[in-house]
Motif scaffolding. Structure first.
Motif, PDB file in Angstrom:
ATOM      1  N   VAL A   1      40.694  37.525  45.089  1.00  0.00           N
ATOM      2  CA  VAL A   1      40.927  37.341  43.659  1.00  0.00           C
ATOM      3  C   VAL A   1      40.704  38.701  43.026  1.00  0.00           C
ATOM      4  CG1 VAL A   1      40.163  36.232  41.533  1.00  0.00           C
ATOM      5  CG2 VAL A   1      40.270  34.910  43.661  1.00  0.00           C
ATOM      6  N   LEU A   2      41.760  39.237  42.428  1.00  0.00           N
ATOM      7  CA  LEU A   2      41.681  40.521  41.739  1.00  0.00           C
ATOM      8  C   LEU A   2      41.497  40.254  40.251  1.00  0.00           C
ATOM      9  CD1 LEU A   2      44.589  42.431  43.520  1.00  0.00           C
ATOM     10  CD2 LEU A   2      42.132  42.514  44.025  1.00  0.00           C
ATOM     11  N   ARG A   3      40.436  40.829  39.700  1.00  0.00           N
ATOM     12  CA  ARG A   3      40.125  40.639  38.287  1.00  0.00           C
ATOM     13  C   ARG A   3      40.417  41.921  37.510  1.00  0.00           C
ATOM     14  NH1 ARG A   3      36.678  37.491  41.230  1.00  0.00           N
ATOM     15  NH2 ARG A   3      36.573  35.330  40.543  1.00  0.00           N
ATOM     16  N   SER A   4      40.414  41.810  36.209  1.00  0.00           N
ATOM     17  CA  SER A   4      40.691  42.960  35.357  1.00  0.00           C
ATOM     18  C   SER A   4      39.727  44.099  35.678  1.00  0.00           C
ATOM     19  CB  SER A   4      40.555  42.558  33.889  1.00  0.00           C
ATOM     20  OG  SER A   4      41.035  43.585  33.058  1.00  0.00           O
ATOM     21  N   GLY A   5      40.281  45.272  35.958  1.00  0.00           N
ATOM     22  CA  GLY A   5      39.489  46.441  36.314  1.00  0.00           C
ATOM     23  C   GLY A   5      39.386  46.676  37.808  1.00  0.00           C
ATOM     24  N   ASP A   6      39.763  45.691  38.625  1.00  0.00           N
ATOM     25  CA  ASP A   6      39.717  45.859  40.081  1.00  0.00           C
ATOM     26  C   ASP A   6      40.814  46.815  40.539  1.00  0.00           C
ATOM     27  OD1 ASP A   6      37.587  44.144  40.346  1.00  0.00           O
ATOM     28  OD2 ASP A   6      38.776  42.462  41.127  1.00  0.00           O
ATOM     29  N   VAL A   7      40.500  47.561  41.596  1.00  0.00           N
ATOM     30  CA  VAL A   7      41.451  48.486  42.199  1.00  0.00           C
ATOM     31  C   VAL A   7      41.601  48.116  43.665  1.00  0.00           C
ATOM     32  CG1 VAL A   7      41.895  50.892  42.836  1.00  0.00           C
ATOM     33  CG2 VAL A   7      40.894  50.362  40.610  1.00  0.00           C
ATOM     34  N   LEU A   8      42.831  48.067  44.135  1.00  0.00           N
ATOM     35  CA  LEU A   8      43.146  47.789  45.532  1.00  0.00           C
ATOM     36  C   LEU A   8      43.908  48.986  46.070  1.00  0.00           C
ATOM     37  CD1 LEU A   8      43.297  45.551  47.787  1.00  0.00           C
ATOM     38  CD2 LEU A   8      45.528  44.989  46.844  1.00  0.00           C
TER      39      LEU A   8
ATOM     40  N   VAL B   1      54.536  55.795  38.886  1.00  0.00           N
ATOM     41  CA  VAL B   1      53.778  54.604  38.541  1.00  0.00           C
ATOM     42  C   VAL B   1      54.760  53.458  38.365  1.00  0.00           C
ATOM     43  CG1 VAL B   1      52.198  53.520  36.893  1.00  0.00           C
ATOM     44  CG2 VAL B   1      52.025  55.986  37.349  1.00  0.00           C
ATOM     45  N   LEU B   2      54.415  52.325  38.967  1.00  0.00           N
ATOM     46  CA  LEU B   2      55.133  51.075  38.740  1.00  0.00           C
ATOM     47  C   LEU B   2      54.207  50.201  37.913  1.00  0.00           C
ATOM     48  CD1 LEU B   2      57.261  48.866  39.208  1.00  0.00           C
ATOM     49  CD2 LEU B   2      56.081  48.328  41.345  1.00  0.00           C
ATOM     50  N   LEU B   3      54.677  49.776  36.753  1.00  0.00           N
ATOM     51  CA  LEU B   3      53.903  48.885  35.896  1.00  0.00           C
ATOM     52  C   LEU B   3      54.628  47.550  35.829  1.00  0.00           C
ATOM     53  CD1 LEU B   3      51.759  48.112  33.812  1.00  0.00           C
ATOM     54  CD2 LEU B   3      53.098  49.339  32.087  1.00  0.00           C
ATOM     55  N   ASN B   4      53.969  46.516  36.336  1.00  0.00           N
ATOM     56  CA  ASN B   4      54.491  45.158  36.243  1.00  0.00           C
ATOM     57  C   ASN B   4      53.677  44.403  35.211  1.00  0.00           C
ATOM     58  OD1 ASN B   4      56.674  44.769  38.143  1.00  0.00           O
ATOM     59  ND2 ASN B   4      55.177  45.084  39.758  1.00  0.00           N
ATOM     60  N   MET B   5      54.350  43.598  34.396  1.00  0.00           N
ATOM     61  CA  MET B   5      53.687  42.737  33.428  1.00  0.00           C
ATOM     62  C   MET B   5      54.048  41.290  33.771  1.00  0.00           C
ATOM     63  SD  MET B   5      54.073  42.520  29.271  1.00  0.00           S
ATOM     64  CE  MET B   5      55.728  41.835  29.306  1.00  0.00           C
ATOM     65  N   TYR B   6      53.048  40.517  34.146  1.00  0.00           N
ATOM     66  CA  TYR B   6      53.246  39.115  34.504  1.00  0.00           C
ATOM     67  C   TYR B   6      52.944  38.256  33.282  1.00  0.00           C
ATOM     68  CZ  TYR B   6      53.117  40.726  39.354  1.00  0.00           C
ATOM     69  OH  TYR B   6      53.367  41.371  40.545  1.00  0.00           O
TER      70      TYR B   6
ATOM     71  N   LEU C   1      48.202  37.890  29.751  1.00  0.00           N
ATOM     72  CA  LEU C   1      49.134  38.620  30.610  1.00  0.00           C
ATOM     73  C   LEU C   1      48.353  39.261  31.745  1.00  0.00           C
ATOM     74  CD1 LEU C   1      51.009  40.605  27.807  1.00  0.00           C
ATOM     75  CD2 LEU C   1      51.915  38.621  29.018  1.00  0.00           C
ATOM     76  N   ARG C   2      49.053  39.641  32.798  1.00  0.00           N
ATOM     77  CA  ARG C   2      48.476  40.473  33.843  1.00  0.00           C
ATOM     78  C   ARG C   2      49.313  41.740  33.923  1.00  0.00           C
ATOM     79  NH1 ARG C   2      49.424  41.594  39.500  1.00  0.00           N
ATOM     80  NH2 ARG C   2      47.514  42.439  40.353  1.00  0.00           N
ATOM     81  N   PHE C   3      48.642  42.889  33.866  1.00  0.00           N
ATOM     82  CA  PHE C   3      49.302  44.176  34.052  1.00  0.00           C
ATOM     83  C   PHE C   3      48.874  44.730  35.404  1.00  0.00           C
ATOM     84  CE2 PHE C   3      49.050  43.701  29.458  1.00  0.00           C
ATOM     85  CZ  PHE C   3      50.345  43.998  29.080  1.00  0.00           C
ATOM     86  N   SER C   4      49.834  45.153  36.174  1.00  0.00           N
ATOM     87  CA  SER C   4      49.583  45.723  37.489  1.00  0.00           C
ATOM     88  C   SER C   4      50.135  47.141  37.496  1.00  0.00           C
ATOM     89  CB  SER C   4      50.287  44.865  38.553  1.00  0.00           C
ATOM     90  OG  SER C   4      50.285  45.513  39.798  1.00  0.00           O
ATOM     91  N   PHE C   5      49.235  48.121  37.522  1.00  0.00           N
ATOM     92  CA  PHE C   5      49.630  49.529  37.608  1.00  0.00           C
ATOM     93  C   PHE C   5      49.578  49.922  39.084  1.00  0.00           C
ATOM     94  CE2 PHE C   5      48.083  49.089  33.333  1.00  0.00           C
ATOM     95  CZ  PHE C   5      48.797  49.996  32.573  1.00  0.00           C
ATOM     96  N   THR C   6      50.718  50.267  39.658  1.00  0.00           N
ATOM     97  CA  THR C   6      50.753  50.680  41.057  1.00  0.00           C
ATOM     98  C   THR C   6      51.152  52.149  41.108  1.00  0.00           C
ATOM     99  OG1 THR C   6      51.405  48.440  41.682  1.00  0.00           O
ATOM    100  CG2 THR C   6      51.656  50.157  43.340  1.00  0.00           C
ATOM    101  N   PHE C   7      50.249  52.946  41.679  1.00  0.00           N
ATOM    102  CA  PHE C   7      50.414  54.394  41.743  1.00  0.00           C
ATOM    103  C   PHE C   7      50.945  54.768  43.121  1.00  0.00           C
ATOM    104  CE2 PHE C   7      46.934  53.250  38.942  1.00  0.00           C
ATOM    105  CZ  PHE C   7      47.280  53.896  37.766  1.00  0.00           C
TER     106      PHE C   7
ATOM    107  N   PRO D   1      48.295  56.575  50.531  1.00  0.00           N
ATOM    108  CA  PRO D   1      47.898  55.324  49.883  1.00  0.00           C
ATOM    109  C   PRO D   1      48.799  54.900  48.735  1.00  0.00           C
ATOM    110  CG  PRO D   1      46.023  56.797  50.131  1.00  0.00           C
ATOM    111  CD  PRO D   1      47.248  57.582  50.499  1.00  0.00           C
ATOM    112  N   VAL D   2      48.862  53.597  48.574  1.00  0.00           N
ATOM    113  CA  VAL D   2      49.382  52.948  47.385  1.00  0.00           C
ATOM    114  C   VAL D   2      48.137  52.403  46.691  1.00  0.00           C
ATOM    115  CG1 VAL D   2      50.681  50.966  46.527  1.00  0.00           C
ATOM    116  CG2 VAL D   2      51.613  52.351  48.376  1.00  0.00           C
ATOM    117  N   VAL D   3      48.004  52.678  45.402  1.00  0.00           N
ATOM    118  CA  VAL D   3      46.815  52.278  44.653  1.00  0.00           C
ATOM    119  C   VAL D   3      47.240  51.340  43.541  1.00  0.00           C
ATOM    120  CG1 VAL D   3      44.862  53.095  43.268  1.00  0.00           C
ATOM    121  CG2 VAL D   3      45.732  54.509  45.152  1.00  0.00           C
ATOM    122  N   ASN D   4      46.559  50.201  43.434  1.00  0.00           N
ATOM    123  CA  ASN D   4      46.899  49.211  42.418  1.00  0.00           C
ATOM    124  C   ASN D   4      45.699  48.965  41.515  1.00  0.00           C
ATOM    125  OD1 ASN D   4      46.927  46.037  41.696  1.00  0.00           O
ATOM    126  ND2 ASN D   4      48.972  46.925  41.611  1.00  0.00           N
TER     127      ASN D   4
END
Length: 195
Positions: free
Chosen positions: A108-115, A55-60, A145-151, A82-85
């Motif tokens: 536009v990715l909002r809180s709870g969205d998965v890409l 997991v890569l966790l980025n905090m913007y 803040l924005r947290f991006s969890f990339t699996f 897949p890469v899942v965000n």
């Protein structure tokens, strides 16, 4: 950490970063990844399976995003898996395009969205164009803040997480301009991280 009363982030930018084995994260976080992959596979059997190893966790912390790039390094994951965000917190404008000359598509990715990008789109070029700090969940009142969890599915780097701990865009995001997307992503193993 804090230094002289100011937050200092480990990237040296307006973004904090953690890259670690999936086993170091709560299982419910990995469950989000697994459900997203299953939903995608139910809709399109061409999406490969994946086993989340990292997991890569980025905090913007500012509106500054992340430049155009492809996830091409060995810690980004193997082949066309897949890469899942998962996005939590502030929204962002997220750009996608297959080739440099393509018109960029903006979501536009909002809180709870998965890409999810996998299969033939696994190596798609993408960017966080802007973090929209004013657009955030009601529970996030004090510090936007924005947290991006990339699996990621990158078993080749299990036990080597320390090598990817301090990835800095200006120093480590190399080889992007000369990279050519392989005709068969299934055989792609990722480039070693340049130091």
């Amino acid at each position: 950490h804090c230094q002289n009363g100011h937050m200092v982030l480990n990237t040296g930018e307006q973004r904090g970063r953690i890259y670690d084995a999936a086993t170091r994260f709560p299982s419910f976080a990995i469950d989000h990844c697994n459900r997203a992959v299953q939903v995608a596979r139910n809709a399109d059997l061409g999406i490969p399976e994946m086993e989340c190893t990292h997991v890569l966790l980025n905090m913007y912390t500012s509106s500054e995003g992340l430049i155009w790039h492809r996830d091409i390094y060995e810690n980004d994951g193997k082949s066309d898996h897949p890469v899942v965000n998962l996005c939590i917190g502030a929204s962002c404008r997220f750009g996608l395009k297959h080739n440099d000359e393509d018109e960029e598509q903006v979501l536009v990715l909002r809180s709870g969205d998965v890409l999810l990008f996998g299969g033939p789109c696994r190596l798609i070029k993408h960017a966080v164009l802007e973090v929209i700090l004013e657009e955030r969940p009601i529970w996030m009142t004090d510090l936007p803040l924005r947290f991006s969890f990339t699996f990621r599915d990158s078993p080749e780097v299990l036990g080597r997480e320390h090598e990817f701990k301090y990835f800095k865009v200006k120093e480590n995001l190399v080889g992007q301009d000369s990279f050519e997307v392989p005709k068969d992503c299934k055989k792609f193993v990722g480039l070693p991280l340049m130091k």
